[in-house]
Design an enzyme around this catalytic site. Sequence first.
Site, PDB file in Angstrom:
ATOM      1  N   GLY A   1      -6.652  38.041  -7.615  1.00  0.00           N
ATOM      2  CA  GLY A   1      -8.030  37.638  -7.303  1.00  0.00           C
ATOM      3  C   GLY A   1      -9.029  38.377  -8.173  1.00  0.00           C
ATOM      4  O   GLY A   1      -8.664  38.984  -9.170  1.00  0.00           O
ATOM      5  N   ASN A   2     -10.288  38.313  -7.795  1.00  0.00           N
ATOM      6  CA  ASN A   2     -11.318  39.067  -8.512  1.00  0.00           C
ATOM      7  C   ASN A   2     -12.408  39.479  -7.525  1.00  0.00           C
ATOM      8  O   ASN A   2     -12.317  39.173  -6.335  1.00  0.00           O
ATOM      9  CB  ASN A   2     -11.862  38.242  -9.685  1.00  0.00           C
ATOM     10  CG  ASN A   2     -12.480  36.947  -9.226  1.00  0.00           C
ATOM     11  OD1 ASN A   2     -13.485  36.947  -8.533  1.00  0.00           O
ATOM     12  ND2 ASN A   2     -11.863  35.828  -9.594  1.00  0.00           N
ATOM     13  N   ARG A   3     -13.393  40.175  -8.019  1.00  0.00           N
ATOM     14  CA  ARG A   3     -14.363  40.798  -7.109  1.00  0.00           C
ATOM     15  C   ARG A   3     -15.484  39.874  -6.640  1.00  0.00           C
ATOM     16  O   ARG A   3     -16.357  40.286  -5.892  1.00  0.00           O
ATOM     17  CB  ARG A   3     -15.002  42.008  -7.787  1.00  0.00           C
ATOM     18  CG  ARG A   3     -14.045  43.142  -8.016  1.00  0.00           C
ATOM     19  CD  ARG A   3     -14.776  44.311  -8.648  1.00  0.00           C
ATOM     20  NE  ARG A   3     -13.847  45.337  -9.079  1.00  0.00           N
ATOM     21  CZ  ARG A   3     -13.343  46.257  -8.274  1.00  0.00           C
ATOM     22  NH1 ARG A   3     -13.677  46.285  -7.002  1.00  0.00           N
ATOM     23  NH2 ARG A   3     -12.506  47.163  -8.740  1.00  0.00           N
ATOM     24  N   SER A   4     -15.489  38.644  -7.086  1.00  0.00           N
ATOM     25  CA  SER A   4     -16.580  37.753  -6.684  1.00  0.00           C
ATOM     26  C   SER A   4     -16.543  37.492  -5.176  1.00  0.00           C
ATOM     27  O   SER A   4     -15.480  37.257  -4.601  1.00  0.00           O
ATOM     28  CB  SER A   4     -16.458  36.427  -7.439  1.00  0.00           C
ATOM     29  OG  SER A   4     -17.352  35.498  -6.888  1.00  0.00           O
TER      30      SER A   4
END
Length: 403
Positions: A209-212
């Site tokens: 995933g990512n931090r968004s």
Amino acid sequence: MPLSGKRVVLGVTGGIAAYKSIEVCRRLVDAGAHVIPVLTDAALNMVGETTFRALASEPPKTSLWSDSETIPHTHLGQTADLIIVCPATARIISDMRTGRSGDLLSATLVATEAPVIVCPAMHTEMWDHPAIQENIDVLASRGVTIVPPEEGRLAGGDIGKGRLASPEAVVDAAIGVVGSGVTVDLSGRSVLVTAGGTREPIDPVRFIGNRSTGRQGHAIADAAARAGAEVTLITTSALPNDARVQRVEVATAAELHAAVTQHATSADVVVMAAAVADFTPAATAEHKIKKGDGVPQIVLVPTVDILADLGTRKAAGELSALLVGFAAETQNVADNARSKLERKGADFIVANDVAAPNTGFAYSTNAVTVFGRDGSERPLSLRSKAEIGTELCAIIAAQLSSN
Ligand code: CTP
């Protein structure tokens, strides 16, 4: 401060969630608003006047009859820049629909031309009741901003939809409605917004995933809905959205691509605020990968660049939407943004330096520069994501009307 100089009537009704309106009151004051609480009799059974007296800008008002002013409801209604009903019970929602004005709050709501935000909170069965849903639809069609309830633990220990939206979401909505002072008209336009970070599954319990968080994308969708657009929000986020927005939930880059492809052709604008994974595991393990099986070798394959794909389709005449991309950068922001503008065939790239203080992922504030295909460069200095959403919609509206 985003709400400086704004007179906000905070209407509190008698739901268990009334205690959260105290936090909303404090945050509104912190955002610069002049807050006048109006408490119903039922609210006074839940929370005390003294707390609001200490936190608000004026002593709370509780009755049509007891205050020194002879007609307090018209004074409140006429002078308010915004009225927030938080929490809103089934009773006040029904009163608002019919125009019943039996107490100070409901009378003020009838006596105002100010924008109104309603934050419902009730048991799931009540929220789902056709009478309430119909009333909500009617209020939304009259331009009332609904901050929908969330899923969660309800009074009495039940779990379901109906929990009051977070104080942060309520204040974000307030800033979005009156904060920027910018009026935007997107009526008759169809706006597609993507939001959140994609999750690429490795096995049933793990993902890349990512931090968004989706906060900026949701703020843009909400701002477009307030501006009168027909909005579709394709999101990976659990955050709430304006009730007028049509929400499509996705998880992976492939799902996001499919949903965007389905909706983009009929859109006047596509805003790609989602942080889309550039790579995804070539295969997802059917069962949880066990530590004892050794270090897993995860083979990644590229995903489709959705924005670039839209750019190619637009160049081929398959769609006509204005294309707005995002670029979250940690260095060379302007150069990277300009190159993405060209590479992806976008009309605008909204770039932010996520390494700068208080901007980017998870913050309630952001600072961006909007780079245009025409060489334009519009910096939007640090402000709430709700205001950035409204400002971006203003730029979009101006571009659409000049096309
Ligand atoms: N984007 C997309 N599809 C992808 C990757 C990105 O549509 N597979 C969109 C994003 O939604 C955003 C824009 O492209 O609007 C820029 O995303 P970003 O991650 O900054 O760019 P990348 O192309 O991934 O470039 P890099 O990783 O080199 O910064």
